[in-house]
Design a protein around this motif. Structure first.
Motif, PDB file in Angstrom:
ATOM      1  N   LEU A 152       0.828  -1.196   0.000  1.00 48.51           N
ATOM      2  CA  LEU A 152       0.000   0.000   0.000  1.00 48.51           C
ATOM      3  C   LEU A 152       0.867   1.252   0.000  1.00 48.51           C
ATOM      4  O   LEU A 152       1.887   1.319   0.685  1.00 48.51           O
ATOM      5  CB  LEU A 152      -0.910   0.016   1.227  1.00 48.51           C
ATOM      6  CG  LEU A 152      -1.973  -1.076   1.279  1.00 48.51           C
ATOM      7  CD1 LEU A 152      -2.680  -1.044   2.619  1.00 48.51           C
ATOM      8  CD2 LEU A 152      -2.955  -0.928   0.141  1.00 48.51           C
ATOM      9  N   ASP A 153       0.435   2.236  -0.790  1.00 46.81           N
ATOM     10  CA  ASP A 153       1.187   3.481  -0.905  1.00 46.81           C
ATOM     11  C   ASP A 153       0.181   4.631  -0.943  1.00 46.81           C
ATOM     12  O   ASP A 153      -0.866   4.527  -1.593  1.00 46.81           O
ATOM     13  CB  ASP A 153       2.023   3.467  -2.180  1.00 46.81           C
ATOM     14  CG  ASP A 153       3.030   4.598  -2.249  1.00 46.81           C
ATOM     15  OD1 ASP A 153       3.380   5.160  -1.191  1.00 46.81           O
ATOM     16  OD2 ASP A 153       3.476   4.921  -3.372  1.00 46.81           O
ATOM     17  N   GLY A 154       0.496   5.707  -0.250  1.00 48.36           N
ATOM     18  CA  GLY A 154      -0.387   6.867  -0.220  1.00 48.36           C
ATOM     19  C   GLY A 154      -0.499   7.519  -1.591  1.00 48.36           C
ATOM     20  O   GLY A 154       0.441   7.521  -2.376  1.00 48.36           O
ATOM     21  N   LEU A 155      -1.671   8.053  -1.881  1.00 50.37           N
ATOM     22  CA  LEU A 155      -1.959   8.615  -3.192  1.00 50.37           C
ATOM     23  C   LEU A 155      -2.911   9.789  -3.031  1.00 50.37           C
ATOM     24  O   LEU A 155      -3.858   9.726  -2.236  1.00 50.37           O
ATOM     25  CB  LEU A 155      -2.613   7.527  -4.048  1.00 50.37           C
ATOM     26  CG  LEU A 155      -3.166   7.881  -5.404  1.00 50.37           C
ATOM     27  CD1 LEU A 155      -1.999   8.088  -6.373  1.00 50.37           C
ATOM     28  CD2 LEU A 155      -4.040   6.755  -5.910  1.00 50.37           C
ATOM     29  N   THR A 156      -2.659  10.866  -3.765  1.00 51.65           N
ATOM     30  CA  THR A 156      -3.599  11.974  -3.834  1.00 51.65           C
ATOM     31  C   THR A 156      -4.503  11.722  -5.025  1.00 51.65           C
ATOM     32  O   THR A 156      -4.028  11.532  -6.148  1.00 51.65           O
ATOM     33  CB  THR A 156      -2.864  13.322  -3.995  1.00 51.65           C
ATOM     34  OG1 THR A 156      -1.999  13.500  -2.872  1.00 51.65           O
ATOM     35  CG2 THR A 156      -3.840  14.470  -4.065  1.00 51.65           C
ATOM     36  N   LEU A 157      -5.801  11.699  -4.776  1.00 48.62           N
ATOM     37  CA  LEU A 157      -6.774  11.406  -5.821  1.00 48.62           C
ATOM     38  C   LEU A 157      -7.022  12.628  -6.699  1.00 48.62           C
ATOM     39  O   LEU A 157      -6.936  13.767  -6.237  1.00 48.62           O
ATOM     40  CB  LEU A 157      -8.086  10.953  -5.196  1.00 48.62           C
ATOM     41  CG  LEU A 157      -7.996   9.758  -4.241  1.00 48.62           C
ATOM     42  CD1 LEU A 157      -9.356   9.496  -3.603  1.00 48.62           C
ATOM     43  CD2 LEU A 157      -7.490   8.533  -4.971  1.00 48.62           C
ATOM     44  N   GLY A 158      -7.366  12.401  -7.937  1.00 47.58           N
ATOM     45  CA  GLY A 158      -7.666  13.485  -8.860  1.00 47.58           C
ATOM     46  C   GLY A 158      -9.001  14.152  -8.555  1.00 47.58           C
ATOM     47  O   GLY A 158      -9.263  15.269  -8.974  1.00 47.58           O
ATOM     48  N   TYR A 159      -9.854  13.453  -7.831  1.00 46.83           N
ATOM     49  CA  TYR A 159     -11.144  13.982  -7.427  1.00 46.83           C
ATOM     50  C   TYR A 159     -11.524  13.305  -6.108  1.00 46.83           C
ATOM     51  O   TYR A 159     -11.072  12.209  -5.815  1.00 46.83           O
ATOM     52  CB  TYR A 159     -12.221  13.724  -8.488  1.00 46.83           C
ATOM     53  CG  TYR A 159     -12.356  12.275  -8.858  1.00 46.83           C
ATOM     54  CD1 TYR A 159     -13.205  11.419  -8.162  1.00 46.83           C
ATOM     55  CD2 TYR A 159     -11.603  11.730  -9.894  1.00 46.83           C
ATOM     56  CE1 TYR A 159     -13.310  10.078  -8.490  1.00 46.83           C
ATOM     57  CE2 TYR A 159     -11.699  10.386 -10.231  1.00 46.83           C
ATOM     58  CZ  TYR A 159     -12.556   9.579  -9.525  1.00 46.83           C
ATOM     59  OH  TYR A 159     -12.657   8.256  -9.850  1.00 46.83           O
ATOM     60  N   GLY A 199      -5.901   8.354  -0.728  1.00 48.18           N
ATOM     61  CA  GLY A 199      -6.229   6.939  -0.747  1.00 48.18           C
ATOM     62  C   GLY A 199      -4.974   6.115  -0.586  1.00 48.18           C
ATOM     63  O   GLY A 199      -3.848   6.638  -0.666  1.00 48.18           O
ATOM     64  N   LEU A 200      -5.136   4.850  -0.351  1.00 53.76           N
ATOM     65  CA  LEU A 200      -4.028   3.901  -0.271  1.00 53.76           C
ATOM     66  C   LEU A 200      -4.171   2.951  -1.456  1.00 53.76           C
ATOM     67  O   LEU A 200      -5.158   2.240  -1.572  1.00 53.76           O
ATOM     68  CB  LEU A 200      -4.069   3.118   1.039  1.00 53.76           C
ATOM     69  CG  LEU A 200      -3.880   3.939   2.303  1.00 53.76           C
ATOM     70  CD1 LEU A 200      -4.158   3.087   3.537  1.00 53.76           C
ATOM     71  CD2 LEU A 200      -2.473   4.505   2.358  1.00 53.76           C
ATOM     72  N   LEU A 201      -3.192   2.984  -2.337  1.00 53.76           N
ATOM     73  CA  LEU A 201      -3.229   2.182  -3.552  1.00 53.76           C
ATOM     74  C   LEU A 201      -2.386   0.932  -3.370  1.00 53.76           C
ATOM     75  O   LEU A 201      -1.257   0.997  -2.890  1.00 53.76           O
ATOM     76  CB  LEU A 201      -2.684   3.011  -4.722  1.00 53.76           C
ATOM     77  CG  LEU A 201      -2.777   2.383  -6.101  1.00 53.76           C
ATOM     78  CD1 LEU A 201      -4.234   2.321  -6.531  1.00 53.76           C
ATOM     79  CD2 LEU A 201      -1.969   3.192  -7.103  1.00 53.76           C
ATOM     80  N   GLY A 202      -2.940  -0.207  -3.733  1.00 57.76           N
ATOM     81  CA  GLY A 202      -2.224  -1.474  -3.654  1.00 57.76           C
ATOM     82  C   GLY A 202      -2.551  -2.316  -4.874  1.00 57.76           C
ATOM     83  O   GLY A 202      -3.465  -1.996  -5.640  1.00 57.76           O
TER      84      GLY A 202
END
Length: 83
Positions: free
Chosen positions: A42-49, A57-60
């Motif tokens: 899991l890696d932190g992510l800034t969402l486009g919306y 969000g946490l992307l995995g």
């Protein structure tokens, strides 16, 4: 053939709940006959919306193989009841 399932988790989940969600995804894949090959942590992510007023969000991801790919769709997406 290799497949990749990418997923987004709520960043407000604590470590225990994050691990439980990832484990549930892995169990769904293996329960449908898949074999896990590789996991992207899991890696932190800034969402486009925003989603539910959250812009993080946490992307995995899970890379897996499976003989009958049709089983994955029915395992991941529950059937919709007729109206």
């Amino acid at each position: 053939m290799y497949y990749e399932l990418t997923y987004l988790l709520n960043p407000q989940l604590d470590d225990k709940d994050q691990k439980a969600e990832v484990k549930a995804i892995q169990e769904t894949l293996t329960g449908a006959g898949g074999e896990l090959v590789r996991e992207t942590p899991l890696d932190g992510l800034t969402l486009g919306y925003p989603i539910d007023k959250t812009r993080r969000g946490l992307l995995g991801a899970q890379v897996f193989t499976i003989k009958d790919a049709g089983k994955i769709g029915s395992a991941l997406v529950p059937p919709v009841a007729a109206a």
